[in-house]
Design a protein around this motif. Structure first.
Motif, PDB file in Angstrom:
ATOM      1  N   PRO A 102       0.819  -1.216   0.000  1.00 15.69           N
ATOM      2  CA  PRO A 102       0.000   0.000   0.000  1.00 15.69           C
ATOM      3  C   PRO A 102       0.853   1.266   0.000  1.00 15.69           C
ATOM      4  N   LEU A 103       0.439   2.239  -0.795  1.00 17.12           N
ATOM      5  CA  LEU A 103       1.135   3.519  -0.849  1.00 17.12           C
ATOM      6  C   LEU A 103       0.174   4.600  -0.389  1.00 17.12           C
ATOM      7  N   ASN A 104       0.531   5.239   0.732  1.00 18.03           N
ATOM      8  CA  ASN A 104      -0.252   6.348   1.260  1.00 18.03           C
ATOM      9  C   ASN A 104       0.594   7.607   1.202  1.00 18.03           C
ATOM     10  N   LEU A 105       0.044   8.663   0.630  1.00 21.22           N
ATOM     11  CA  LEU A 105       0.797   9.902   0.422  1.00 21.22           C
ATOM     12  C   LEU A 105       0.316  11.007   1.344  1.00 21.22           C
ATOM     13  N   ILE A 106       1.270  11.765   1.862  1.00 21.88           N
ATOM     14  CA  ILE A 106       0.973  13.007   2.573  1.00 21.88           C
ATOM     15  C   ILE A 106       1.288  14.157   1.624  1.00 21.88           C
ATOM     16  N   ILE A 107       0.288  14.997   1.381  1.00 20.64           N
ATOM     17  CA  ILE A 107       0.442  16.121   0.453  1.00 20.64           C
ATOM     18  C   ILE A 107       0.060  17.398   1.170  1.00 20.64           C
ATOM     19  N   TYR A 108       0.934  18.386   1.111  1.00 22.97           N
ATOM     20  CA  TYR A 108       0.631  19.678   1.724  1.00 22.97           C
ATOM     21  C   TYR A 108       0.011  20.587   0.674  1.00 22.97           C
ATOM     22  N   LEU A 109      -1.267  20.886   0.862  1.00 24.35           N
ATOM     23  CA  LEU A 109      -1.965  21.784  -0.062  1.00 24.35           C
ATOM     24  C   LEU A 109      -1.917  23.220   0.432  1.00 24.35           C
ATOM     25  N   GLY A 110      -2.114  23.388   1.735  1.00 26.85           N
ATOM     26  CA  GLY A 110      -2.068  24.739   2.288  1.00 26.85           C
ATOM     27  C   GLY A 110      -3.331  25.504   1.966  1.00 26.85           C
ATOM     28  N   LYS A 165       2.665   6.389  10.331  1.00 27.04           N
ATOM     29  CA  LYS A 165       4.002   5.978   9.920  1.00 27.04           C
ATOM     30  C   LYS A 165       4.007   5.192   8.611  1.00 27.04           C
ATOM     31  N   SER A 166       2.835   4.835   8.096  1.00 29.18           N
ATOM     32  CA  SER A 166       2.770   4.102   6.831  1.00 29.18           C
ATOM     33  C   SER A 166       2.754   5.040   5.625  1.00 29.18           C
ATOM     34  N   CYS A 167       2.812   6.347   5.901  1.00 26.59           N
ATOM     35  CA  CYS A 167       2.691   7.337   4.822  1.00 26.59           C
ATOM     36  C   CYS A 167       4.047   7.764   4.278  1.00 26.59           C
ATOM     37  N   THR A 168       4.025   8.218   3.032  1.00 23.25           N
ATOM     38  CA  THR A 168       5.188   8.808   2.368  1.00 23.25           C
ATOM     39  C   THR A 168       4.879  10.268   2.089  1.00 23.25           C
ATOM     40  N   ILE A 169       5.818  11.137   2.399  1.00 21.21           N
ATOM     41  CA  ILE A 169       5.635  12.573   2.144  1.00 21.21           C
ATOM     42  C   ILE A 169       5.990  12.871   0.690  1.00 21.21           C
ATOM     43  N   LEU A 188       7.650  27.352   3.247  1.00 20.95           N
ATOM     44  CA  LEU A 188       8.393  26.101   3.119  1.00 20.95           C
ATOM     45  C   LEU A 188       8.668  25.461   4.476  1.00 20.95           C
ATOM     46  N   ARG A 189       9.015  26.301   5.482  1.00 17.49           N
ATOM     47  CA  ARG A 189       9.282  25.774   6.815  1.00 17.49           C
ATOM     48  C   ARG A 189       7.997  25.199   7.425  1.00 17.49           C
ATOM     49  N   LYS A 190       6.910  25.932   7.245  1.00 17.17           N
ATOM     50  CA  LYS A 190       5.624  25.481   7.761  1.00 17.17           C
ATOM     51  C   LYS A 190       5.201  24.167   7.091  1.00 17.17           C
ATOM     52  N   LYS A 191       5.366  24.086   5.786  1.00 24.20           N
ATOM     53  CA  LYS A 191       5.035  22.866   5.052  1.00 24.20           C
ATOM     54  C   LYS A 191       5.837  21.677   5.580  1.00 24.20           C
ATOM     55  N   SER A 192       7.129  21.888   5.768  1.00 27.12           N
ATOM     56  CA  SER A 192       8.005  20.813   6.217  1.00 27.12           C
ATOM     57  C   SER A 192       7.585  20.283   7.586  1.00 27.12           C
ATOM     58  N   ILE A 193       7.284  21.193   8.521  1.00 26.98           N
ATOM     59  CA  ILE A 193       6.907  20.779   9.874  1.00 26.98           C
ATOM     60  C   ILE A 193       5.550  20.082   9.873  1.00 26.98           C
ATOM     61  N   CYS A 194       4.592  20.597   9.089  1.00 26.82           N
ATOM     62  CA  CYS A 194       3.269  19.968   9.002  1.00 26.82           C
ATOM     63  C   CYS A 194       3.379  18.537   8.471  1.00 26.82           C
ATOM     64  N   CYS A 195       4.163  18.370   7.422  1.00 28.19           N
ATOM     65  CA  CYS A 195       4.316  17.029   6.834  1.00 28.19           C
ATOM     66  C   CYS A 195       5.023  16.084   7.801  1.00 28.19           C
ATOM     67  N   TYR A 196       6.007  16.600   8.523  1.00 28.95           N
ATOM     68  CA  TYR A 196       6.735  15.773   9.490  1.00 28.95           C
ATOM     69  C   TYR A 196       5.792  15.279  10.591  1.00 28.95           C
ATOM     70  N   HIS A 197       4.973  16.171  11.119  1.00 29.87           N
ATOM     71  CA  HIS A 197       4.046  15.788  12.183  1.00 29.87           C
ATOM     72  C   HIS A 197       2.977  14.827  11.657  1.00 29.87           C
ATOM     73  N   ALA A 198       2.548  15.027  10.414  1.00 34.17           N
ATOM     74  CA  ALA A 198       1.561  14.115   9.832  1.00 34.17           C
ATOM     75  C   ALA A 198       2.149  12.719   9.674  1.00 34.17           C
ATOM     76  N   ALA A 199       3.410  12.658   9.254  1.00 36.87           N
ATOM     77  CA  ALA A 199       4.073  11.362   9.079  1.00 36.87           C
ATOM     78  C   ALA A 199       4.255  10.650  10.415  1.00 36.87           C
ATOM     79  N   ARG A 200       4.463  11.406  11.483  1.00 37.07           N
ATOM     80  CA  ARG A 200       4.583  10.794  12.807  1.00 37.07           C
ATOM     81  C   ARG A 200       3.260  10.186  13.244  1.00 37.07           C
ATOM     82  N   ARG A 201       2.167  10.795  12.830  1.00 44.75           N
ATOM     83  CA  ARG A 201       0.851  10.269  13.188  1.00 44.75           C
ATOM     84  C   ARG A 201       0.526   8.996  12.404  1.00 44.75           C
TER      85      ARG A 201
END
Length: 412
Positions: free
Chosen positions: A316-324, A407-411, A392-405
């Motif tokens: 399975p491939l799960n993606l995290i995408i930052y739309l903003g 762990k099966s996701c890819t940013i 860019l900094r905000k996007k990076s931190i949001c994606c990092y926290h989402a991935a921690r929630r």
């Protein structure tokens, strides 16, 4: 060649031909895409076709090679594909072979009653307008004095299929380009079956046809659960109809063409080491297509090719995408395209709180998309601090926290 039929002569020539071998480079070989005169000359296409032509040039592909056998001719395709993969195509009959036989016109009409239709062997056809069916023009066509002149058929009768679903599948050499299969009609749940069918066809075709060749295959599933090749759209220099360099029209698509070209650029970088790393200033300044192409290419990474390949093998491939923001049109289009080609199994889309309802309405009804408001990822104090940061900094931190929630996701 003795008493060989034209089909036998072509098969012999194909099988004894010296074919082009395309090898992966040990080092990356980037190039800049420019509107060189030799690229624009006889270009029967648009922005995407220019990119594909340049890519094949830098891969050292001979754009005339495969079409010297006139494989853009649909009846010639039928003869060749059926020779190597019997039963892979709808039953087809040469119109000339019927007209030059006793009672030929009546035979054609009888075949119409048996479920055949008249089809041109050259040209574009449209599923939406049914412009491929020329049966109503039979009387006009048989009046043409040159209809049976020359080696290549101009018209063919083809058995109508009861099509359940149809797909455009793109290949290079003997590889299906992953996550580039598009639904033409029907239900996309049969996409994997169409690709599996084609993967069983490709090994049987000779290297002289496939090596260095990009093809857009139209593959259909019938109501009796059988897959068939409807036709193949060969990339290269077409010698007759719309003479010039042609490729799959999907690369020129106004909405998704830049995404498709960027993905193909990544595919070639990953597999062959050749890719466009920049666009010349003139093209970049004048055409939004190429600005979008560079933007999407900056998003795609080589490991994404491996991820989608594994996904086809039940990983399975799960993606995290930052739309903003809701007006992030390029990312909205990317998500739309991902859904169309089944890029991933699930998409976790991060959106600013104030846009969550508006973005929800954009993708309403798609159970593969999960919307996360930014504030859901943080405490109140954390979110206040993060809102003071740059994009860019905000996007990076949001994606990092989402991935921690999850762990099966890819940013992305």
């Amino acid at each position: 060649m003795g008493n060989k039929t034209p089909q036998e002569e072509d098969i012999l020539e194909i099988e004894t031909s010296v074919f082009q071998r395309i090898k992966s480079r040990s080092n990356y070989w980037p190039f800049e895409l420019n509107a060189e005169p030799w690229l624009i000359s006889d270009l029967s296409g648009n922005y995407g076709a220019l990119f594909i032509r340049a890519m094949l040039y830098y891969l050292q592909v001979d754009e005339h090679h495969v079409l010297k056998w006139r494989l853009e001719n649909k009846y010639k395709q039928y003869e060749v594909f059926e020779y190597y993969n019997p039963g892979s195509c709808p039953r087809s009959i040469s119109l000339c072979s019927l007209l030059t036989s006793a009672g030929g016109v009546q035979k054609v009409k009888d075949l119409f009653n048996e479920g055949y239709f008249l089809k041109s062997t050259l040209g574009d056809a449209s599923y939406s307008t049914h412009s491929w069916d020329k049966s109503w023009q039979l009387e006009q066509i048989i009046q043409q004095t040159d209809i049976c002149e020359g080696r290549y058929e101009r018209f063919m009768l083809q058995k109508k299929l009861q099509i359940q679903s149809e797909f455009r599948i793109h290949t290079f050499c003997k590889d299906i380009i992953p996550s580039l299969t598009s639904l033409i009609q029907g239900n996309k749940q049969y996409r994997d079956g169409g690709e599996e069918f084609l993967n069983n066809i490709l090994p049987n075709l000779p290297d002289a046809i496939l090596e260095g060749t990009m093809i857009g295959w139209d593959v259909a599933l019938t109501h009796d659960s059988q897959f068939h090749i409807i036709e193949a759209n060969f990339t290269g220099f077409h010698p007759k109809y719309r003479k010039g360099f042609q490729t799959s029209g999907f690369f020129d698509n106004h909405r998704y063409g830049p995404i498709i070209c960027a993905w193909v650029n990544t595919f070639f970088r990953k597999n062959y080491g050749v890719y466009a790393d920049s666009v010349g200033q003139d093209l970049f300044a004048r055409y939004p297509f190429y600005r979008a192409f560079i933007y999407y290419f900056s998003i795609f990474k080589d490991h994404h090719i491996d991820l989608v390949r594994k996904n086809k093998k039940s990983y399975p491939l799960n993606l995290i995408i930052y739309l903003g923001e809701d007006n992030n049109t390029p990312m909205v289009r990317l998500i739309e395209h991902f859904v169309l080609v089944d890029f991933a199994d699930k998409y976790f889309v991060i959106v600013q709180d104030k846009y969550i309802n508006k973005v929800y309405s954009l993708f309403n009804g798609n159970d593969r998309l999960v919307l996360w408001a930014e504030s859901w990822l943080f405490t109140k104090e954390q979110y206040e601090a993060i809102n003071q940061m740059g994009y860019l900094r905000k996007k990076s931190i949001c994606c990092y926290h989402a991935a921690r929630r999850n762990k099966s996701c890819t940013i992305l």
